[in-house]
Write a protein that holds these residues in place. Structure first.
Motif, PDB file in Angstrom:
ATOM      1  N   VAL A  50      50.850  51.309   4.345  1.00  0.00           N
ATOM      2  CA  VAL A  50      51.018  52.765   4.325  1.00  0.00           C
ATOM      3  C   VAL A  50      52.152  53.130   5.279  1.00  0.00           C
ATOM      4  CG1 VAL A  50      49.938  54.983   4.843  1.00  0.00           C
ATOM      5  CG2 VAL A  50      48.607  53.190   3.724  1.00  0.00           C
ATOM      6  N   VAL A  51      53.151  53.830   4.745  1.00  0.00           N
ATOM      7  CA  VAL A  51      54.309  54.251   5.541  1.00  0.00           C
ATOM      8  C   VAL A  51      54.194  55.734   5.895  1.00  0.00           C
ATOM      9  CG1 VAL A  51      56.835  54.369   5.612  1.00  0.00           C
ATOM     10  CG2 VAL A  51      55.722  52.539   4.329  1.00  0.00           C
ATOM     11  N   PHE A  52      53.739  56.543   4.925  1.00  0.00           N
ATOM     12  CA  PHE A  52      53.561  57.983   5.127  1.00  0.00           C
ATOM     13  C   PHE A  52      52.259  58.425   4.477  1.00  0.00           C
ATOM     14  CE2 PHE A  52      58.251  57.478   4.643  1.00  0.00           C
ATOM     15  CZ  PHE A  52      58.615  57.841   5.924  1.00  0.00           C
ATOM     16  N   ARG A  53      51.764  59.550   4.980  1.00  0.00           N
ATOM     17  CA  ARG A  53      50.613  60.203   4.390  1.00  0.00           C
ATOM     18  C   ARG A  53      50.875  61.700   4.434  1.00  0.00           C
ATOM     19  NH1 ARG A  53      46.185  59.385   8.041  1.00  0.00           N
ATOM     20  NH2 ARG A  53      45.957  61.585   8.429  1.00  0.00           N
ATOM     21  N   VAL A  54      50.530  62.407   3.386  1.00  0.00           N
ATOM     22  CA  VAL A  54      50.707  63.863   3.372  1.00  0.00           C
ATOM     23  C   VAL A  54      49.346  64.523   3.252  1.00  0.00           C
ATOM     24  CG1 VAL A  54      51.661  65.842   2.120  1.00  0.00           C
ATOM     25  CG2 VAL A  54      53.045  63.786   2.432  1.00  0.00           C
ATOM     26  N   ASP A  55      49.054  65.410   4.186  1.00  0.00           N
ATOM     27  CA  ASP A  55      47.820  66.200   4.155  1.00  0.00           C
ATOM     28  C   ASP A  55      48.160  67.594   3.655  1.00  0.00           C
ATOM     29  OD1 ASP A  55      46.405  64.085   5.216  1.00  0.00           O
ATOM     30  OD2 ASP A  55      46.543  64.814   7.280  1.00  0.00           O
ATOM     31  N   GLY A  56      47.417  68.046   2.636  1.00  0.00           N
ATOM     32  CA  GLY A  56      47.602  69.392   2.105  1.00  0.00           C
ATOM     33  C   GLY A  56      46.512  70.315   2.574  1.00  0.00           C
ATOM     34  N   CYS A  57      46.368  71.458   1.878  1.00  0.00           N
ATOM     35  CA  CYS A  57      45.421  72.462   2.354  1.00  0.00           C
ATOM     36  C   CYS A  57      43.972  72.027   2.190  1.00  0.00           C
ATOM     37  CB  CYS A  57      45.677  73.809   1.689  1.00  0.00           C
ATOM     38  SG  CYS A  57      45.308  73.877  -0.058  1.00  0.00           S
ATOM     39  N   GLY A  58      43.708  71.022   1.338  1.00  0.00           N
ATOM     40  CA  GLY A  58      42.346  70.500   1.241  1.00  0.00           C
ATOM     41  C   GLY A  58      41.885  69.844   2.528  1.00  0.00           C
ATOM     42  N   LEU A 117      43.780  70.412   5.658  1.00  0.00           N
ATOM     43  CA  LEU A 117      44.107  71.319   6.758  1.00  0.00           C
ATOM     44  C   LEU A 117      43.325  72.627   6.708  1.00  0.00           C
ATOM     45  CD1 LEU A 117      47.987  70.860   6.597  1.00  0.00           C
ATOM     46  CD2 LEU A 117      46.394  69.654   8.093  1.00  0.00           C
ATOM     47  N   GLY A 118      42.902  73.018   5.484  1.00  0.00           N
ATOM     48  CA  GLY A 118      42.181  74.279   5.338  1.00  0.00           C
ATOM     49  C   GLY A 118      43.068  75.501   5.402  1.00  0.00           C
ATOM     50  N   ILE A 119      44.392  75.309   5.288  1.00  0.00           N
ATOM     51  CA  ILE A 119      45.340  76.427   5.354  1.00  0.00           C
ATOM     52  C   ILE A 119      46.256  76.357   4.142  1.00  0.00           C
ATOM     53  CG2 ILE A 119      47.158  77.520   6.727  1.00  0.00           C
ATOM     54  CD1 ILE A 119      46.036  75.867   9.128  1.00  0.00           C
ATOM     55  N   LYS A 120      46.310  77.438   3.372  1.00  0.00           N
ATOM     56  CA  LYS A 120      47.186  77.462   2.207  1.00  0.00           C
ATOM     57  C   LYS A 120      48.638  77.587   2.656  1.00  0.00           C
ATOM     58  CE  LYS A 120      44.036  79.046  -1.288  1.00  0.00           C
ATOM     59  NZ  LYS A 120      43.771  79.944  -2.395  1.00  0.00           N
ATOM     60  N   GLY A 121      49.545  76.951   1.882  1.00  0.00           N
ATOM     61  CA  GLY A 121      50.966  77.050   2.188  1.00  0.00           C
ATOM     62  C   GLY A 121      51.374  76.265   3.414  1.00  0.00           C
ATOM     63  N   GLU A 122      50.575  75.256   3.782  1.00  0.00           N
ATOM     64  CA  GLU A 122      50.912  74.424   4.935  1.00  0.00           C
ATOM     65  C   GLU A 122      50.626  72.958   4.619  1.00  0.00           C
ATOM     66  OE1 GLU A 122      50.287  76.165   8.843  1.00  0.00           O
ATOM     67  OE2 GLU A 122      49.421  74.276   9.514  1.00  0.00           O
ATOM     68  N   LEU A 123      51.557  72.085   4.988  1.00  0.00           N
ATOM     69  CA  LEU A 123      51.453  70.651   4.740  1.00  0.00           C
ATOM     70  C   LEU A 123      51.851  69.899   5.997  1.00  0.00           C
ATOM     71  CD1 LEU A 123      53.581  70.805   1.459  1.00  0.00           C
ATOM     72  CD2 LEU A 123      51.104  70.690   1.546  1.00  0.00           C
ATOM     73  N   VAL A 124      51.328  68.686   6.156  1.00  0.00           N
ATOM     74  CA  VAL A 124      51.729  67.836   7.276  1.00  0.00           C
ATOM     75  C   VAL A 124      52.095  66.455   6.742  1.00  0.00           C
ATOM     76  CG1 VAL A 124      51.025  66.716   9.425  1.00  0.00           C
ATOM     77  CG2 VAL A 124      50.306  69.064   8.975  1.00  0.00           C
ATOM     78  N   LEU A 125      53.298  66.001   7.083  1.00  0.00           N
ATOM     79  CA  LEU A 125      53.722  64.636   6.774  1.00  0.00           C
ATOM     80  C   LEU A 125      53.432  63.787   7.996  1.00  0.00           C
ATOM     81  CD1 LEU A 125      55.374  62.639   4.875  1.00  0.00           C
ATOM     82  CD2 LEU A 125      57.332  63.238   6.298  1.00  0.00           C
ATOM     83  N   ARG A 126      52.675  62.702   7.799  1.00  0.00           N
ATOM     84  CA  ARG A 126      52.296  61.812   8.898  1.00  0.00           C
ATOM     85  C   ARG A 126      52.893  60.429   8.684  1.00  0.00           C
ATOM     86  NH1 ARG A 126      48.400  64.416  11.726  1.00  0.00           N
ATOM     87  NH2 ARG A 126      47.217  66.024  10.628  1.00  0.00           N
ATOM     88  N   ASP A 127      53.040  59.689   9.772  1.00  0.00           N
ATOM     89  CA  ASP A 127      53.488  58.298   9.658  1.00  0.00           C
ATOM     90  C   ASP A 127      52.294  57.424   9.272  1.00  0.00           C
ATOM     91  OD1 ASP A 127      52.009  57.807  11.993  1.00  0.00           O
ATOM     92  OD2 ASP A 127      53.772  57.829  13.293  1.00  0.00           O
ATOM     93  N   GLY A 128      52.516  56.123   9.146  1.00  0.00           N
ATOM     94  CA  GLY A 128      51.469  55.197   8.721  1.00  0.00           C
ATOM     95  C   GLY A 128      50.282  55.137   9.661  1.00  0.00           C
ATOM     96  N   ASP A 129      50.504  55.488  10.950  1.00  0.00           N
ATOM     97  CA  ASP A 129      49.420  55.471  11.938  1.00  0.00           C
ATOM     98  C   ASP A 129      48.709  56.817  12.063  1.00  0.00           C
ATOM     99  OD1 ASP A 129      49.943  52.791  12.619  1.00  0.00           O
ATOM    100  OD2 ASP A 129      51.564  53.418  13.975  1.00  0.00           O
ATOM    101  N   GLY A 130      49.166  57.802  11.292  1.00  0.00           N
ATOM    102  CA  GLY A 130      48.530  59.120  11.325  1.00  0.00           C
ATOM    103  C   GLY A 130      49.193  60.119  12.252  1.00  0.00           C
ATOM    104  N   GLY A 131      50.287  59.726  12.919  1.00  0.00           N
ATOM    105  CA  GLY A 131      50.991  60.657  13.800  1.00  0.00           C
ATOM    106  C   GLY A 131      51.784  61.675  13.001  1.00  0.00           C
ATOM    107  N   ALA A 132      51.741  62.960  13.407  1.00  0.00           N
ATOM    108  CA  ALA A 132      52.441  64.028  12.687  1.00  0.00           C
ATOM    109  C   ALA A 132      53.957  63.907  12.881  1.00  0.00           C
ATOM    110  CB  ALA A 132      51.956  65.379  13.166  1.00  0.00           C
ATOM    111  N   LEU A 133      54.681  63.851  11.761  1.00  0.00           N
ATOM    112  CA  LEU A 133      56.146  63.805  11.795  1.00  0.00           C
ATOM    113  C   LEU A 133      56.768  65.146  11.466  1.00  0.00           C
ATOM    114  CD1 LEU A 133      56.793  60.522   9.762  1.00  0.00           C
ATOM    115  CD2 LEU A 133      57.020  60.814  12.231  1.00  0.00           C
ATOM    116  N   LEU A 134      56.113  65.862  10.554  1.00  0.00           N
ATOM    117  CA  LEU A 134      56.723  67.068  10.001  1.00  0.00           C
ATOM    118  C   LEU A 134      55.632  68.059   9.618  1.00  0.00           C
ATOM    119  CD1 LEU A 134      59.592  68.022   9.073  1.00  0.00           C
ATOM    120  CD2 LEU A 134      59.099  66.982   6.873  1.00  0.00           C
TER     121      LEU A 134
END
Length: 200
Positions: free
Chosen positions: A40-48, A50-67
Protein backbone atom coordinates in the motif's frame (compact mmCIF):
# COMPACT_ATOMS: atom_id res chain seq x y z
CA UNK A 1 9.05 18.53 -12.76
CA UNK A 2 9.03 20.27 -9.38
CA UNK A 3 7.39 18.20 -6.61
CA UNK A 4 3.94 19.47 -5.64
CA UNK A 5 3.37 17.41 -2.49
CA UNK A 6 6.78 15.78 -1.88
CA UNK A 7 9.87 14.71 -3.83
CA UNK A 8 9.52 11.34 -2.03
CA UNK A 9 6.75 10.55 -4.50
CA UNK A 10 8.61 11.48 -7.68
CA UNK A 11 10.18 8.49 -9.44
CA UNK A 12 12.84 8.60 -12.16
CA UNK A 13 10.93 5.87 -14.04
CA UNK A 14 7.34 5.25 -15.03
CA UNK A 15 5.27 3.56 -12.28
CA UNK A 16 2.06 1.54 -12.55
CA UNK A 17 -0.27 1.51 -9.54
CA UNK A 18 -3.43 -0.48 -8.86
CA UNK A 19 -6.42 1.23 -7.24
CA UNK A 20 -8.94 -0.81 -5.29
CA UNK A 21 -12.15 0.73 -3.96
CA UNK A 22 -13.06 -0.02 -0.35
CA UNK A 23 -16.72 -0.98 0.30
CA UNK A 24 -18.76 1.60 2.24
CA UNK A 25 -20.17 -1.05 4.56
CA UNK A 26 -16.79 -2.38 5.67
CA UNK A 27 -14.50 0.60 6.08
CA UNK A 28 -16.50 3.72 5.28
CA UNK A 29 -15.46 3.92 1.65
CA UNK A 30 -12.47 5.47 -0.08
CA UNK A 31 -9.78 3.57 -1.94
CA UNK A 32 -6.37 1.97 -1.55
CA UNK A 33 -3.42 2.35 -3.96
CA UNK A 34 -0.81 -0.41 -4.27
CA UNK A 35 2.41 -0.74 -6.27
CA UNK A 36 3.62 -3.71 -8.34
CA UNK A 37 4.82 -5.43 -5.12
CA UNK A 38 1.27 -5.11 -3.73
CA UNK A 39 2.44 -2.76 -0.98
CA UNK A 40 0.00 0.00 0.00
CA UNK A 41 1.47 3.33 -1.13
CA UNK A 42 -1.56 5.61 -0.62
CA UNK A 43 -4.97 5.46 0.95
CA UNK A 44 -7.83 7.91 0.44
CA UNK A 45 -10.46 8.46 3.12
CA UNK A 46 -13.75 9.99 2.01
CA UNK A 47 -16.76 11.27 3.89
CA UNK A 48 -17.76 7.73 4.91
CA UNK A 49 -14.64 7.67 7.11
CA UNK A 50 -14.33 11.37 7.95
CA UNK A 51 -18.05 12.06 8.41
CA UNK A 52 -17.73 15.37 6.53
CA UNK A 53 -19.12 15.95 3.05
CA UNK A 54 -16.83 17.63 0.51
CA UNK A 55 -13.67 16.64 2.38
CA UNK A 56 -11.06 13.98 1.55
CA UNK A 57 -7.72 12.95 3.03
CA UNK A 58 -4.86 11.38 1.07
CA UNK A 59 -2.65 9.28 3.36
CA UNK A 60 0.67 7.53 2.84
CA UNK A 61 1.07 3.75 3.20
CA UNK A 62 1.55 4.08 6.98
CA UNK A 63 -1.61 6.16 7.42
CA UNK A 64 0.07 9.56 7.79
CA UNK A 65 -1.93 12.47 6.29
CA UNK A 66 -0.29 13.92 3.17
CA UNK A 67 -3.06 16.03 1.72
CA UNK A 68 -6.36 17.48 2.93
CA UNK A 69 -8.78 18.21 0.08
CA UNK A 70 -11.83 20.42 0.60
CA UNK A 71 -14.58 21.66 -1.65
CA UNK A 72 -15.20 25.38 -1.38
CA UNK A 73 -18.91 26.16 -1.01
CA UNK A 74 -21.21 29.04 -0.21
CA UNK A 75 -22.09 32.23 -2.06
CA UNK A 76 -18.86 32.31 -4.08
CA UNK A 77 -19.69 28.91 -5.60
CA UNK A 78 -23.27 29.94 -6.33
CA UNK A 79 -22.02 32.88 -8.42
CA UNK A 80 -19.30 30.89 -10.17
CA UNK A 81 -19.25 28.64 -13.25
CA UNK A 82 -17.12 26.13 -11.32
CA UNK A 83 -17.04 24.20 -8.08
CA UNK A 84 -13.61 24.69 -6.54
CA UNK A 85 -11.60 22.12 -4.64
CA UNK A 86 -8.41 23.01 -2.76
CA UNK A 87 -5.62 20.64 -1.75
CA UNK A 88 -3.64 21.50 1.40
CA UNK A 89 -0.41 20.06 2.76
CA UNK A 90 0.71 20.37 6.37
CA UNK A 91 4.02 21.92 7.44
CA UNK A 92 6.07 20.74 10.43
CA UNK A 93 4.01 22.99 12.76
CA UNK A 94 0.72 21.60 11.46
CA UNK A 95 -0.27 24.69 9.45
CA UNK A 96 -2.13 24.14 6.17
CA UNK A 97 -0.71 25.36 2.87
CA UNK A 98 -2.66 25.37 -0.42
CA UNK A 99 -0.81 23.38 -3.10
CA UNK A 100 -3.47 23.02 -5.80
CA UNK A 101 -6.90 24.20 -6.88
CA UNK A 102 -9.18 22.02 -9.00
CA UNK A 103 -12.09 23.58 -10.88
CA UNK A 104 -15.05 21.31 -11.55
CA UNK A 105 -17.47 22.80 -14.12
CA UNK A 106 -21.02 23.36 -12.90
CA UNK A 107 -23.84 22.01 -15.05
CA UNK A 108 -25.58 25.30 -15.80
CA UNK A 109 -29.28 25.33 -16.80
CA UNK A 110 -28.98 28.59 -18.74
CA UNK A 111 -28.15 28.04 -22.47
CA UNK A 112 -26.54 31.51 -22.57
CA UNK A 113 -23.67 30.22 -20.39
CA UNK A 114 -20.99 28.51 -22.50
CA UNK A 115 -20.24 24.91 -21.50
CA UNK A 116 -16.67 23.85 -20.92
CA UNK A 117 -16.63 20.41 -19.34
CA UNK A 118 -12.88 20.32 -18.82
CA UNK A 119 -11.67 19.82 -15.25
CA UNK A 120 -8.72 22.16 -14.73
CA UNK A 121 -6.07 22.10 -12.03
CA UNK A 122 -3.56 24.79 -11.10
CA UNK A 123 -0.73 24.40 -8.60
CA UNK A 124 0.55 26.91 -6.08
CA UNK A 125 2.92 28.67 -5.86
CA UNK A 126 4.33 27.55 -9.27
CA UNK A 127 1.13 28.26 -11.22
CA UNK A 128 1.51 25.11 -13.36
CA UNK A 129 -1.72 24.10 -15.13
CA UNK A 130 -3.16 20.64 -15.77
CA UNK A 131 -6.35 19.27 -17.27
CA UNK A 132 -8.30 16.01 -17.05
CA UNK A 133 -9.24 14.55 -20.45
CA UNK A 134 -11.61 11.65 -21.01
CA UNK A 135 -14.27 10.20 -18.72
CA UNK A 136 -13.27 8.94 -15.27
CA UNK A 137 -16.29 6.64 -14.62
CA UNK A 138 -15.28 4.62 -17.71
CA UNK A 139 -11.68 4.46 -16.37
CA UNK A 140 -10.57 5.99 -19.63
CA UNK A 141 -8.94 9.33 -18.91
CA UNK A 142 -5.63 11.12 -18.71
CA UNK A 143 -4.17 14.03 -16.79
CA UNK A 144 -2.19 16.33 -19.07
CA UNK A 145 0.04 19.35 -18.46
CA UNK A 146 -0.24 22.77 -20.14
CA UNK A 147 1.65 21.51 -23.22
CA UNK A 148 -0.70 18.49 -23.55
CA UNK A 149 1.90 15.98 -22.32
CA UNK A 150 0.29 13.06 -20.46
CA UNK A 151 1.49 12.93 -16.84
CA UNK A 152 -0.85 10.12 -15.73
CA UNK A 153 -3.23 7.67 -17.36
CA UNK A 154 -6.20 5.89 -15.77
CA UNK A 155 -7.38 2.60 -17.33
CA UNK A 156 -9.13 -0.65 -16.46
CA UNK A 157 -6.74 -3.57 -16.17
CA UNK A 158 -7.38 -5.89 -19.10
CA UNK A 159 -7.29 -9.09 -17.04
CA UNK A 160 -9.83 -7.60 -14.61
CA UNK A 161 -12.08 -6.42 -17.43
CA UNK A 162 -12.18 -9.98 -18.78
CA UNK A 163 -13.16 -11.42 -15.39
CA UNK A 164 -15.72 -8.86 -14.28
CA UNK A 165 -17.46 -5.73 -15.47
CA UNK A 166 -16.77 -3.83 -12.22
CA UNK A 167 -14.68 -0.66 -12.24
CA UNK A 168 -13.70 -1.22 -8.57
CA UNK A 169 -10.18 -2.21 -9.63
CA UNK A 170 -8.19 -0.13 -12.11
CA UNK A 171 -4.64 0.93 -12.86
CA UNK A 172 -2.95 4.30 -12.93
CA UNK A 173 0.23 4.82 -14.90
CA UNK A 174 2.32 7.77 -13.65
CA UNK A 175 5.07 9.18 -15.86
CA UNK A 176 8.68 9.72 -14.65
CA UNK A 177 9.31 12.81 -12.53
CA UNK A 178 5.61 13.33 -11.75
CA UNK A 179 4.48 13.73 -8.14
CA UNK A 180 2.40 10.59 -7.54
CA UNK A 181 0.73 12.02 -4.41
CA UNK A 182 -0.52 14.97 -6.50
CA UNK A 183 -1.93 12.56 -9.13
CA UNK A 184 -3.84 10.57 -6.50
CA UNK A 185 -5.11 13.78 -4.92
CA UNK A 186 -6.69 14.62 -8.29
CA UNK A 187 -8.07 11.08 -8.64
CA UNK A 188 -9.61 11.36 -5.15
CA UNK A 189 -11.56 14.44 -6.29
CA UNK A 190 -12.61 12.75 -9.56
CA UNK A 191 -13.89 9.80 -7.52
CA UNK A 192 -15.94 12.14 -5.32
CA UNK A 193 -17.28 14.25 -8.21
CA UNK A 194 -18.64 11.13 -9.91
CA UNK A 195 -20.27 9.83 -6.71
CA UNK A 196 -18.03 6.83 -6.22
CA UNK A 197 -16.23 5.34 -3.20
CA UNK A 198 -15.23 8.58 -1.42
CA UNK A 199 -18.73 10.06 -1.44
CA UNK A 200 -21.47 9.33 1.12
Amino acid sequence: MIPIISKLYCSSSQVVFVVRKRPHVVSGGGFVVTNCSQNVVFRVDGCGVLGIKGELVLRDGDGGALLLIRRKAGMVEALSLHKKWKGYTFDYEGSQKVVFTLKEPLSHPCPCVPRNNAIKISTEPSGSCFEVKGYFPDRDCTIVDSTNNVIAQIAVRKEVEELMSSKDLYQVLVKPGVDQAFVFGIIAVLDYIHGESTRC
